[in-house]
Design an enzyme around this catalytic site. Structure first.
Site, PDB file in Angstrom:
ATOM      1  N   ASP A 124      -7.825  -7.134   4.636  1.00 23.17           N
ATOM      2  CA  ASP A 124      -6.550  -6.080   4.984  1.00 23.17           C
ATOM      3  C   ASP A 124      -5.612  -7.262   5.646  1.00 23.17           C
ATOM      4  OD1 ASP A 124      -4.870  -4.807   6.658  1.00 23.17           O
ATOM      5  OD2 ASP A 124      -6.144  -2.902   6.759  1.00 23.17           O
ATOM      6  N   HIS A 125      -4.763  -7.252   4.941  1.00 18.47           N
ATOM      7  CA  HIS A 125      -3.882  -8.523   5.166  1.00 18.47           C
ATOM      8  C   HIS A 125      -3.408  -8.373   6.756  1.00 18.47           C
ATOM      9  CE1 HIS A 125      -0.534  -6.435   3.354  1.00 18.47           C
ATOM     10  NE2 HIS A 125       0.346  -7.136   4.304  1.00 18.47           N
TER      11      HIS A 125
ATOM     12  N   HIS B  15      -4.018  -0.465   7.247  1.00 23.24           N
ATOM     13  CA  HIS B  15      -3.455  -1.198   8.187  1.00 23.24           C
ATOM     14  C   HIS B  15      -3.301  -0.660   9.611  1.00 23.24           C
ATOM     15  CE1 HIS B  15      -3.046  -3.638   4.643  1.00 23.24           C
ATOM     16  NE2 HIS B  15      -1.937  -2.804   4.069  1.00 23.24           N
TER      17      HIS B  15
END
Ligand code: NAD
Length: 499
Positions: A179-180, A241
């Protein structure tokens, strides 16, 4: 760092070009790659090693944040790169791949430590993991790791199904879910910075009145219509996110968490989130979709007029929600989250509002992107929008402009090579997030929540403002123009911020 082989599925794709190659190159420059490193890129197209290396070099020239002028250095970096044709469905391709991987390991005299990075559509995850397992690629004596990108399922049931299949081939401890947002420098340092801020200001004794988490953007659906029209803001941003930001923030209070505690504490927070049911969802969730409007003085079309979007689509491009964490620290604090497309500005920001009498409020703001910063300030909530004045109460601020900020993929790929899972999404969190979100998906499906249309270039539907007004709050900083925005950042950098 142990020597390793990096096998990239989807080596000719967009993510590889824009993020993975530049990140690997940066790690190489920073001497953070294993000294013996074998990279095997996979794709359907026939390519020689040389033309593949030329493509990688091109992507570095376009996207690297470091200078790509030193020909000798580049050549040395690219020498590690090989290419192999593979169709994800063809079992014999995996057998050939195994031979290539083993030959390279023998040539470089390295342990069979293998990282499989799936930079392909999620519909391929199960097939690839199964074929890695069945071909013997994952059976060597070294470590094996699987790196995948969201989306992890489309809803609770499909996420469980996906995970079940992946677990036939890889243990949870070997699965690295990117999950950047968790790779963003500000998110990773938030705990440490908050702790300094809170200790110095003795803020721990204060009561937090509310928390707001916004990740808003000016872009529309762009080239991703096919995916986005089935995902919407809730699956694209909220379930992953936004809930990860909520977890990362809440686990830092009332005291800082250590890296080891992170996974357990995040799951604990998700379990404490007060569940919604399909019927009362309307009280807590606002769904929106953008109409035409003006952004940065440019006229833009509405969502249903975008190329590739189904006529009359009911898909959501905006969501705002009120959440409650039922634990002793957070139980009296509403947490508001919103995310959406085609809004007035691009910003990812957390605002913590402290309880105080009168119109002057103490706020702790955490800017996550595009700029980064933590600022403690006082603001008057009763001033008209152009006058919303923020004056620094103290010199306690930290800011960093969006220049040459370390990319999330650098950190995450480095961590995955090291075997550090702190900033990856654990299955427990993913499952709990889908569990929490599922009643909203069900309510959307049955049209129990109205779809509010908002003009592009605004902050979303008015109902998202009313969600807070009912509780006596409002979204902070919405009405400021760009130059006002700078006023919140503070002028004093007292934290040296280095990566
Ligand atoms: P893309 O379409 O640009 O690339 C997909 C890659 O998969 C290509 O290299 C293609 O050759 C390969 N591929 C497709 N079918 C194949 C098959 N049958 N056999 C072998 N290879 C096959 O996609 P992308 O934008 O690079 O995205 C990859 C993944 O990363 C997706 O899961 C996406 O959701 C995720 N992701 C992408 C971004 C981004 O910025 N592009 C951001 C976050 C997550």
């Amino acid at each position: 760092m142990e020597p390793a082989t990096f096998v990239l599925f989807g080596a000719t794709g967009d993510l590889a070009k824009r993020k993975i190659y530049p990140a690997l190159y940066q790690l190489y420059i920073d001497q953070k790659l294993p000294s013996s490193f074998s990279f095997i890129g996979l794709g359907r197209r026939e390519l020689t090693h040389t033309s593949f290396q030329a493509n990688v070099e091109k992507s570095l020239l376009t996207f690297s944040r470091s200078d790509v002028k030193d020909a000798v250095r580049i050549k040395k970096f690219l020498n590690s790169f090989q290419y192999h044709v593979l169709d994800v469905d063809r079992k014999e391709d995996y057998t050939k791949l195994l031979k290539l991987v083993e030959d390279r390991e023998a040539e470089l005299n390295i342990m069979p430590n293998r990282m499989f990075y799936l930079s392909v559509g999620p519909e391929f995850f199960e097939t690839i993991a199964t074929n890695i397992h069945e071909s013997g690629l994952g059976s060597a004596s070294g470590w094996k790791r699987l790196v995948i990108e969201k989306p992890f399922g489309h809803d609770l049931e499909s996420a469980r199904q996906l995970n079940h299949t992946l677990n036939q081939a890889f243990d949870e401890s070997d699965i690295y879910r990117i999950d950047h947002y968790l790779g963003k420098p500000m998110v990773q340092q938030m705990g440490q910075l908050l702790q300094s801020t809170l200790t110095e200001q003795d803020l721990r004794t204060r009561t937090i009145a509310s928390v707001q988490i916004s990740a808003i953007e000016t872009l529309g659906v762009e080239e991703r219509a096919g995916y986005y029209d089935h995902a919407g803001a809730i699956r694209d941003m909220f379930q992953n996110h936004m809930l990860q930001l909520l977890m990362m923030l809440t686990i830092e209070f009332p005291k800082r968490s250590s890296a080891d505690e992170v996974v357990n504490l995040k799951s604990k927070i998700m379990k404490s989130l007060m569940p919604l049911n399909k019927i009362d969802v309307t009280q807590h969730v606002v769904r929106g979709q953008y109409a035409s409007g003006v952004i940065k003085e440019e006229q833009v079309v509405g969502y249903t007029d975008e190329a590739g979007i189904a006529l009359g689509s009911h898909n959501d491009t905006f969501i705002a929600a009120r959440l409650r964490v039922d634990d002793p620290f957070w139980k009296d604090t509403p947490i508001y989250i919103r995310t959406g497309k085609r809004l007035k500005e691009k910003v990812t920001r957390i605002v913590i509002e402290f309880t105080s009498e009168g119109p002057v409020k103490d706020l702790l703001t955490i800017e996550i992107g595009p700029d980064e910063g933590i600022t403690f300030l006082k603001s008057r909530s009763d001033l008209a929008f152009s006058d919303v004045e923020t004056s620094l109460r103290s010199q306690l601020s930290f800011t960093k402009k969006e220049v040459n900020v370390k990319d999330a993929y650098e950190t995450l790929i480095h961590d995955a090579l090291l075997g550090d899972k702190t900033y990856f999404a654990h299955w427990n969190e993913v499952e709990l997030s889908w569990e929490w979100v599922q009643p909203i998906l069900d309510a959307y499906q049955d049209n129990l929540i109205p779809l509010h249309i908002y003009p592009a270039g605004t902050y979303g539907p008015q109902e998202a403002n009313e969600l807070l007004m009912k509780d006596g709050f409002h979204w902070w900083f919405d009405n400021r123009n760009a130059s006002d925005n700078d006023a919140t950042k503070g002028e004093f950098n007292i934290y040296e911020y280095t990566n």
